[in-house]
Design an enzyme around this catalytic site. Sequence first.
Site, PDB file in Angstrom:
ATOM      1  N   GLU A 284       0.833  -1.216   0.000  1.00  0.00           N
ATOM      2  CA  GLU A 284       0.000   0.000   0.000  1.00  0.00           C
ATOM      3  C   GLU A 284       0.863   1.260   0.000  1.00  0.00           C
ATOM      4  OE1 GLU A 284      -2.228  -0.453   3.603  1.00  0.00           O
ATOM      5  OE2 GLU A 284      -3.780  -1.634   2.651  1.00  0.00           O
ATOM      6  N   GLY A 286       1.876   5.000  -0.565  1.00  0.00           N
ATOM      7  CA  GLY A 286       1.204   6.281  -0.785  1.00  0.00           C
ATOM      8  C   GLY A 286       2.236   7.331  -1.146  1.00  0.00           C
ATOM      9  N   ARG A 324       2.860  19.630   7.204  1.00  0.00           N
ATOM     10  CA  ARG A 324       3.884  18.669   7.647  1.00  0.00           C
ATOM     11  C   ARG A 324       5.027  19.295   8.454  1.00  0.00           C
ATOM     12  NH1 ARG A 324       6.607  15.678   4.996  1.00  0.00           N
ATOM     13  NH2 ARG A 324       6.308  13.823   6.244  1.00  0.00           N
ATOM     14  N   TYR A 328       5.083  17.598  11.967  1.00  0.00           N
ATOM     15  CA  TYR A 328       6.132  16.573  12.171  1.00  0.00           C
ATOM     16  C   TYR A 328       7.539  17.155  12.126  1.00  0.00           C
ATOM     17  CZ  TYR A 328       2.294  13.979   9.824  1.00  0.00           C
ATOM     18  OH  TYR A 328       1.092  13.483   9.403  1.00  0.00           O
ATOM     19  N   CYS A 355      -1.733  32.824  11.240  1.00  0.00           N
ATOM     20  CA  CYS A 355      -1.509  33.471  12.516  1.00  0.00           C
ATOM     21  C   CYS A 355      -1.021  32.453  13.549  1.00  0.00           C
ATOM     22  CB  CYS A 355      -2.819  34.130  12.941  1.00  0.00           C
ATOM     23  SG  CYS A 355      -2.531  35.499  14.013  1.00  0.00           S
TER      24      CYS A 355
END
Length: 430
Positions: A284, A286, A324, A328, A355
């Site tokens: 799978e 991505g 992201r 992370y 903001c």
Amino acid sequence: MISEIKNNVLYVDGCNTIELAEKYGTPLYVYSENAIVKECRKLQECFLNKYENTRAAYAAKAFSCIAMCRIIEREGLCLDVVSGGELFTAIRAGFPAERIEFNGNNKLKEELELAIDYGIGRIIVDGLQELNLIESICRQKNKTMDVLYRITPGVDSHTHNYITTGKKDSKFGIPLDDDVIYPAVEAAINSSYVNFKGIHFHVGSQLFDNKSHLLALETVLQLVKNIKERFNYDVTELNVGGGFGVTYTDEKQKSYEYFLDPIMERIIEFSQKMNIKRPAVVIEPGRSVVAEAGVTLYKVGSIKDIKGIRKYVSVDGGMTDNIRPALYQAAYRGALANKMNEPADHTITVCGKCCESGDILIKDGQFAEAQAGDILVIFTTGAYGYSMASNYNKNPVPAVVLVKDGKSTEIIRRQSYEDIISRESTEELW
Ligand SMILES: Cc1ncc(COP(=O)(O)O)c(C=O)c1O
Ligand SMILES: N[C@@H](CCCC[NH3+])C(=O)O
């Protein structure tokens, strides 16, 4: 990325990025169709054509829209969806139902009904409670469904804590406690409404080491052996998830073969030893399919130079089109798309317009000297950028343009302010 530099300007798949920015506005997500296709063909070559009885289900969560579903369909891959919305998008794209697989830790009754009505290929079930729900829907509709169980293999894949999914302490999958997994397997085997195909695991995302996959595989093969011994039942499918890491800055990307060849070798060896037909093997991916195919174009606005501290260069997007870095601490590379041949000898911090102090896209990156009006490009934004976009601060979600051999087409139009408030009630209150 399929790109080149001509006259100081970045071209993506034959298209001049400055012209794209002018034509479609900024921020703008740009995807190269040739780059997506190239990744799909890589999967064909080093996995699907190399090993029979295998499937690759593109994880739609990385980037999903009707056009993307159609490219995936045309390239012969399957599709992994995790919500009614992703499933609905696939249906609208005319994606063949039997090539869709449905993952998720809390699939809603309405989502399962949609999946069962549409007749999708597989539901990857996260527990006995979900199995019971699927059975009751199938009973009512007089249908059957092929299912796998997603298990938590109990491995820590050493990626960012938010994207590791194989640890026992996880919201995903079934823990491998005897009193949990075996009753669930037995119920699936004995059910008149589901066909129990096998086991799924996904250890995490953005991985560069095959150890987690291989450790998880050992656990799963032991489970397959135990299922054979306890229930005299042959598992016919194993899904080993995705997670193949890509290069954003200086990560050393590994090939699909690096991950998949040892997995296949081990499954073949196991099947021979057990004297069973080798189960179908499904992956799978991505991120690895779309990350590199996408870039985001921004227009430079305010520039703030805090002497001796840091130079902030603001762009017209930010955490609303790429969460992201904020979520992370993900790092990216960028450039000024209209100054590609100028030396990248200025250290700047590219920040968004939201903001939030954490709305930083690139911290202390190397760029040519930036001025208001420049077009700033961030590379490798094809995965989990658009798909995680939000309307924070009521910023509109940017348009998505697909480019190929010098042609461009808008596959998702930019949200307007009207779009943003279109679901809001304008009635007087009370
Ligand atoms: C079940 C499952 N499959 C596939 C993927 C795709 O992962 P990646 O984008 O890292 O290949 C994910 C996301 O991590 C996932 O949770
Ligand atoms: N959204 C994550 C990956 C999540 C994977 C889904 N399980 C990222 O951007 O890295």
